[in-house]
Design a protein around this motif. Structure first.
Motif: not given
Length: 220
Positions: A132-154
């Motif tokens: 079983x796998x959870x595959x969470x896909x960000x569809x942010x269209x702007x700065x690709x670093x933003x969703x990665x940074x968000x996951x780190x922050x939380x």
């Protein structure tokens, strides 16, 4: 529990706001993206008819925290839905063949998405290495670093980062009636066939959610 119910009550309002274009960039995602590489051909419902019978068995388990889960009634193969890894490599649902997949589409501007992410992370951590796998896909269209940074922050520690800045994965699911807003979560069997979809957030590591997923994946 009160917090979870609060999330459930809030998401339709937030979803309507997003559709109305109040959230930045939502209109562009829902209306103008063409979905390169994730078109209707990739979602052809061939060889998925047996999965509809299996999906029907999940209906009694769509309750409580996952009461909004809609079981699939039409065959839909999702194997070719593609996205990128944190390193930019291409990956698709086909790479998870043999595993039950909980595919979650999210974005940093989607408040309910942000609220349910810790539960997805806990679910993934509890069942890491199983079929079983959870595959969470960000569809942010702007700065690709933003969703990665968000996951780190939380404090997300288990979930692998996946992204699709083309939003093609959302467009592909929307074309099959499986996506009307964010978050959207699809339960997919080991053959890449849709078993059902959840519109809006859920407490994905709750007992209700684990019972639903467990009926599709013997490892949970």
């Amino acid at each position: 529990m009160n917090e979870t119910r609060g999330i459930s009550r809030r998401w339709p309002i937030l979803g309507l706001a997003a559709i109305a274009g109040i959230a930045v960039g939502v209109a562009a995602v829902y209306v103008t993206e063409t979905g390169k590489g994730n078109g209707a051909d990739a979602l052809a419902g061939v060889d998925c008819a047996p999965s509809i019978e299996a999906a029907g068995l999940l209906a009694p388990l769509a309750k409580g925290d996952v009461a909004a889960f809609r079981v699939a009634t039409e065959p839909a193969r999702l194997s070719e839905l593609s996205f990128q890894t944190a390193n930019g490599d291409k990956k698709s649902i086909a790479d998870f063949k043999g595993q039950t997949v909980l595919l979650n589409l999210w974005a940093t501007w989607c408040a309910p998405c942000r609220q349910e992410m810790p539960a997805l992370d806990r679910l993934d951590a509890a069942h890491e290495g199983k079929d079983f796998s959870v595959v969470a896909v960000s569809i942010d269209t702007q700065d690709p670093a933003k969703p990665k940074k968000f996951l780190e922050e939380i404090g997300v520690k288990s979930l692998a980062f996946y992204g699709d800045p083309t939003t093609g994965i959302f467009t592909g699911l929307k074309g099959k009636g499986m996506a009307v807003g964010l978050p959207t979560t699809v339960l997919i069997d080991g053959e890449g066939c849709a078993l059902g979809v959840m519109s809006g957030p859920a407490e994905w590591d709750s007992e209700d959610a684990k019972a639903l997923i467990g009926a599709a994946s013997k490892s949970i």
